[in-house]
Design a protein around this motif. Sequence first.
Motif, mmCIF file in Angstrom:
data_model
loop_
_atom_site.group_PDB
_atom_site.id
_atom_site.type_symbol
_atom_site.label_atom_id
_atom_site.label_comp_id
_atom_site.label_asym_id
_atom_site.label_seq_id
_atom_site.Cartn_x
_atom_site.Cartn_y
_atom_site.Cartn_z
ATOM 1 N N ASN A 185 0.851 -1.189 0.000
ATOM 2 C CA ASN A 185 0.000 0.000 0.000
ATOM 3 C C ASN A 185 0.890 1.243 0.000
ATOM 4 O OD1 ASN A 185 -1.856 2.007 0.318
ATOM 5 N ND2 ASN A 185 -2.752 1.208 2.197
ATOM 6 N N PRO A 186 1.173 1.829 -1.171
ATOM 7 C CA PRO A 186 2.084 2.974 -1.235
ATOM 8 C C PRO A 186 1.550 4.214 -0.545
ATOM 9 C CG PRO A 186 0.986 2.658 -3.344
ATOM 10 C CD PRO A 186 0.627 1.475 -2.487
ATOM 11 N N LEU A 187 0.226 4.286 -0.341
ATOM 12 C CA LEU A 187 -0.348 5.475 0.283
ATOM 13 C C LEU A 187 0.128 5.651 1.716
ATOM 14 C CD1 LEU A 187 -4.030 5.303 -1.028
ATOM 15 C CD2 LEU A 187 -2.131 6.683 -1.902
ATOM 16 N N LEU A 188 0.566 4.550 2.362
ATOM 17 C CA LEU A 188 1.041 4.654 3.743
ATOM 18 C C LEU A 188 2.280 5.533 3.845
ATOM 19 C CD1 LEU A 188 0.520 0.969 4.894
ATOM 20 C CD2 LEU A 188 -0.898 2.950 5.427
ATOM 21 N N SER A 189 3.108 5.541 2.801
ATOM 22 C CA SER A 189 4.279 6.414 2.802
ATOM 23 C C SER A 189 3.866 7.871 2.745
ATOM 24 C CB SER A 189 5.185 6.084 1.607
ATOM 25 O OG SER A 189 5.726 4.794 1.734
ATOM 26 N N PHE A 190 2.817 8.162 1.978
ATOM 27 C CA PHE A 190 2.332 9.540 1.906
ATOM 28 C C PHE A 190 1.688 9.967 3.219
ATOM 29 C CE2 PHE A 190 2.484 8.143 -2.514
ATOM 30 C CZ PHE A 190 3.102 9.221 -3.137
ATOM 31 N N VAL A 191 1.041 9.013 3.894
ATOM 32 C CA VAL A 191 0.411 9.330 5.176
ATOM 33 C C VAL A 191 1.448 9.791 6.189
ATOM 34 C CG1 VAL A 191 -0.809 8.312 7.158
ATOM 35 C CG2 VAL A 191 -1.573 7.825 4.829
ATOM 36 N N ILE A 192 2.614 9.170 6.180
ATOM 37 C CA ILE A 192 3.669 9.558 7.119
ATOM 38 C C ILE A 192 4.107 10.995 6.897
ATOM 39 C CG2 ILE A 192 6.156 9.180 7.546
ATOM 40 C CD1 ILE A 192 5.625 6.275 7.807
ATOM 41 N N LEU A 193 4.040 11.462 5.652
ATOM 42 C CA LEU A 193 4.414 12.847 5.353
ATOM 43 C C LEU A 193 3.462 13.851 5.988
ATOM 44 C CD1 LEU A 193 5.414 12.502 1.586
ATOM 45 C CD2 LEU A 193 6.937 12.739 3.550
ATOM 46 N N LEU A 194 2.291 13.393 6.431
ATOM 47 C CA LEU A 194 1.349 14.284 7.102
ATOM 48 C C LEU A 194 1.732 14.535 8.557
ATOM 49 C CD1 LEU A 194 -2.034 12.838 5.736
ATOM 50 C CD2 LEU A 194 -0.723 14.786 4.863
ATOM 51 N N GLU A 195 2.639 13.728 9.085
ATOM 52 C CA GLU A 195 3.114 13.939 10.457
ATOM 53 C C GLU A 195 4.157 15.048 10.452
ATOM 54 O OE1 GLU A 195 1.683 12.516 12.807
ATOM 55 O OE2 GLU A 195 0.751 10.731 11.922
ATOM 56 N N PRO A 196 3.986 16.094 11.260
ATOM 57 C CA PRO A 196 4.889 17.250 11.185
ATOM 58 C C PRO A 196 6.351 16.920 11.479
ATOM 59 C CG PRO A 196 3.434 17.397 13.101
ATOM 60 C CD PRO A 196 2.917 16.284 12.254
ATOM 61 N N ALA A 242 9.095 6.734 2.610
ATOM 62 C CA ALA A 242 8.602 8.103 2.435
ATOM 63 C C ALA A 242 9.767 9.073 2.241
ATOM 64 C CB ALA A 242 7.766 8.514 3.642
ATOM 65 N N SER A 243 10.816 8.883 3.042
ATOM 66 C CA SER A 243 12.013 9.710 2.896
ATOM 67 C C SER A 243 12.662 9.494 1.534
ATOM 68 C CB SER A 243 13.003 9.384 4.017
ATOM 69 O OG SER A 243 14.218 10.075 3.848
ATOM 70 N N ASN A 244 12.757 8.235 1.145
ATOM 71 C CA ASN A 244 13.369 7.901 -0.133
ATOM 72 C C ASN A 244 12.585 8.489 -1.299
ATOM 73 O OD1 ASN A 244 15.663 6.128 -1.126
ATOM 74 N ND2 ASN A 244 13.988 5.420 -2.425
ATOM 75 N N LEU A 245 11.253 8.487 -1.186
ATOM 76 C CA LEU A 245 10.399 9.031 -2.235
ATOM 77 C C LEU A 245 10.709 10.504 -2.490
ATOM 78 C CD1 LEU A 245 7.854 8.986 -4.081
ATOM 79 C CD2 LEU A 245 6.520 9.552 -2.041
ATOM 80 N N VAL A 246 10.709 11.302 -1.433
ATOM 81 C CA VAL A 246 10.895 12.748 -1.595
ATOM 82 C C VAL A 246 12.323 13.068 -2.014
ATOM 83 C CG1 VAL A 246 10.698 14.982 -0.453
ATOM 84 C CG2 VAL A 246 9.094 13.166 0.120
ATOM 85 N N ARG A 247 13.306 12.402 -1.402
ATOM 86 C CA ARG A 247 14.690 12.733 -1.729
ATOM 87 C C ARG A 247 15.064 12.328 -3.149
ATOM 88 N NH1 ARG A 247 18.773 8.869 -1.320
ATOM 89 N NH2 ARG A 247 18.148 6.825 -0.536
ATOM 90 N N CYS A 248 14.541 11.203 -3.618
ATOM 91 C CA CYS A 248 14.863 10.774 -4.977
ATOM 92 C C CYS A 248 14.182 11.653 -6.018
ATOM 93 C CB CYS A 248 14.479 9.313 -5.184
ATOM 94 S SG CYS A 248 15.619 8.162 -4.388
ATOM 95 N N LEU A 249 12.975 12.100 -5.727
ATOM 96 C CA LEU A 249 12.302 13.001 -6.659
ATOM 97 C C LEU A 249 13.037 14.336 -6.744
ATOM 98 C CD1 LEU A 249 8.517 12.319 -5.919
ATOM 99 C CD2 LEU A 249 9.909 11.497 -7.827
ATOM 100 N N LEU A 250 13.489 14.846 -5.600
ATOM 101 C CA LEU A 250 14.275 16.086 -5.634
ATOM 102 C C LEU A 250 15.644 15.835 -6.251
ATOM 103 C CD1 LEU A 250 13.676 18.190 -2.388
ATOM 104 C CD2 LEU A 250 13.058 18.717 -4.729
ATOM 105 N N GLY A 251 16.190 14.638 -6.046
ATOM 106 C CA GLY A 251 17.450 14.297 -6.698
ATOM 107 C C GLY A 251 17.300 14.266 -8.208
ATOM 108 N N ALA A 252 16.169 13.747 -8.680
ATOM 109 C CA ALA A 252 15.912 13.735 -10.117
ATOM 110 C C ALA A 252 15.818 15.155 -10.664
ATOM 111 C CB ALA A 252 14.619 12.971 -10.403
ATOM 112 N N VAL A 253 15.212 16.033 -9.871
ATOM 113 C CA VAL A 253 15.147 17.447 -10.279
ATOM 114 C C VAL A 253 16.557 18.029 -10.364
ATOM 115 C CG1 VAL A 253 14.386 19.746 -9.575
ATOM 116 C CG2 VAL A 253 12.838 17.803 -9.356
#
Length: 557
Positions: free
Chosen positions: A319-330, A489-500
């Motif tokens: 369930n990939p949405l669980l990684s996005f849910v963690i991003l809602l935690e401040p 979740a960390s890997n998702l955001v960092r790799c997308l910014l790395g791609a940028v």
Amino acid sequence: MIALPGEEVSQERNNKTIRQQSHGEKTMQIISPDETNTEGNDNNGDQQQNNPDTTQDLRESTTATSEKPYTSFSLPQKWFVVGMATAASFFSPLSGQIYYPVLPILAENYHLSQTLLNISVTTYMIFQGLTPSFMGTFSDASGRRPGYILAFIIYTAANIGLAEQNSYAALLVLRCLQSAGSSGTVSFGYGVIADVTTTAERGTYMGPMAAGVMMGPALGPVIGGLLSQFLGWRSVFWFLVIISGSYLVIFTLFQPESHRGIVGDGSILPSESWRLSVLQYIRIRRKQARMSVEEKQEYDEARKELRIQQKNRKLAFPNPLLSFVILLEPDALMLILYIALMFFGATIMMTSLPSLFPGIYGLNELEVGLCFLPLGVSSALGAVANGKLLDWNYRRLAVKHGMSIDSKHGDDLTNFPIEKARIQMPLFWASLLAATFLGYGWALDYKTSLAVPLVISFILGFSLICTMNSLNTLLTDIFPSRVSTASAASNLVRCLLGAVGAAVVDSMIDAMGIGWCFTFTGLVMGAAVMFLWCEYKWGMQWRQKRWRKKAEKVEAV
């Protein structure tokens, strides 16, 4: 009794009041709940609440503190488990960087533009960010061994295809599969470390894991340059086939399942025999043979409880949405945003090096690859040193707050400022990291001696890994039951910014010049320290609020 999946008090207790002996006196402690009793329950939260057996297990497992150690693995066994996880984490960054020396040859063979080849790099990084969102939750729900085995089967098959392909379309698709197979291993690794280590010792074990992640970018260009120059570009992918296939065989035979929701403290045989490695089966059977009658009864009770918990948690669809849910935690958001921006800067540095150094210093491909070694060596040294420093700082603050440390059973983190213990040193390393980007850029801009940017890259690598290691350790501490998912979740955001970063670095250098490009990057990194300061100041409040709400939900069942 045998240690159960949530045995470390800093991880899995449901915020109930229990009595413990502390230096001969009875004291009252509030035990941290985190999310639920076991890691995989995130994927089946609704089922868990509606399952009376599971709910009863959650309640009963909080009535007393186990006198058994947090894990049954001996010290050599723990290092073997962590070492295998570290080796697995090496493949994803290695596959990304070993590809760069092949690009000019592929462009000539397939008559492709540099833009089209860069698409294969960008898509690799995108899948590197997206795939762990699936694989990390799969690991938390279904176990570490199934996750690793599935990942390496996909990865090895993709490498065989890459070695045999003869078209750009096949190259693009197989690179995506290669990324999908290897990228989940990093998030798996953090879950494995949480399975076998307590908070007090976690920094020491996180160090090698972080070193494995950073050694890939350092050694990849060197290996790729040597193989493509002397054996041809296909040898690069056959090399990956050999080492990944060998790893898969070794892992399948010898790496034990460590998921605490499946094997408890590592001493319980799982229900399915295919979950076991050969050595794990022998070790547990030998231990059973030495058990007394009482120990045998306790073992049977513990195994029965684990089976009840697993009733609604068989092999689960990710369930990939669980990684996005963690991003809602401040608190998670603050940490992940900084990690992502830090990776953005590191990608700009590493992606630009192969194009800048030949023009400034007249280096060939092999010499350019060697220029990555200072970064890799400093990363390895920094990872080991920072792990020790993290544990030292944890002990220092524990003494200051009057908390006794229990490296065998785990510590209560509910009222302990673990955020400060993990972030105090990264605040310095993060500031130093921002400053090194400025020095690195202007050293290249003024065409100083080659030794100057290499020394600066050594400092950069040391600061980078110390910061990343500390923050990933903190993520493990505050999400102990969702370690792989939080890492994903960390890997998702960092790799997308790395791609940028990989996509815009050439345009930034052309428009701003080398010096100002890295000055801008350094300023972004400096501004991002604000996220760490926010976590340092308010992180404990955010974590306590989340744990308290989860405990109230469990109490209401």
